[in-house]
Design an enzyme around this catalytic site. Structure first.
Site: not given
Length: 108
Positions: A8-10, A13
């Protein structure tokens, strides 16, 4: 290549996308879902020390004073999402974060 981060970490990603675009296919370890082995946690702390702990996170702010005073290895064992991310292991070396120096080293 192994990649420690959160799905879920931008930043995670973004870095995974850049690595894939440059021909890397890292083994992804989601520290929330998969956790950290004792060996991996020890290696990360040996390489980065206290810098491996994200003290700006909401998880850190929610810890009690007793938990904040615990040794980093114990804190990461209880709360692996407190690790700054990503941590990338490549050719026997560990990299922390996704700043320009890490990008230059891994992307060329």
């Amino acid at each position: 290549m192994r990649f420690f981060g959160l799905k879920t970490c931008d930043t995670c990603r973004k870095s995974l996308k850049a690595l894939a675009e440059n021909g890397h296919a890292p083994e992804v370890i989601d520290v929330r879902a998969d956790g950290l082995t004792d060996a991996d946690r020890s290696a990360i702390l040996a390489a980065f020390g206290d810098a491996a702990i994200n003290r700006a996170s909401t998880t850190w702010r929610g810890l009690s004073d007793v938990e904040k005073a615990m040794p980093p290895a114990e804190v990461l064992a209880l709360h692996p999402t407190l690790m700054k991310r990503p941590v990338i292991e490549h050719e026997g070396r560990l990299y922390l974060g996704w700043k320009k120096d890490v990008q230059d080293a891994l992307l060329g």
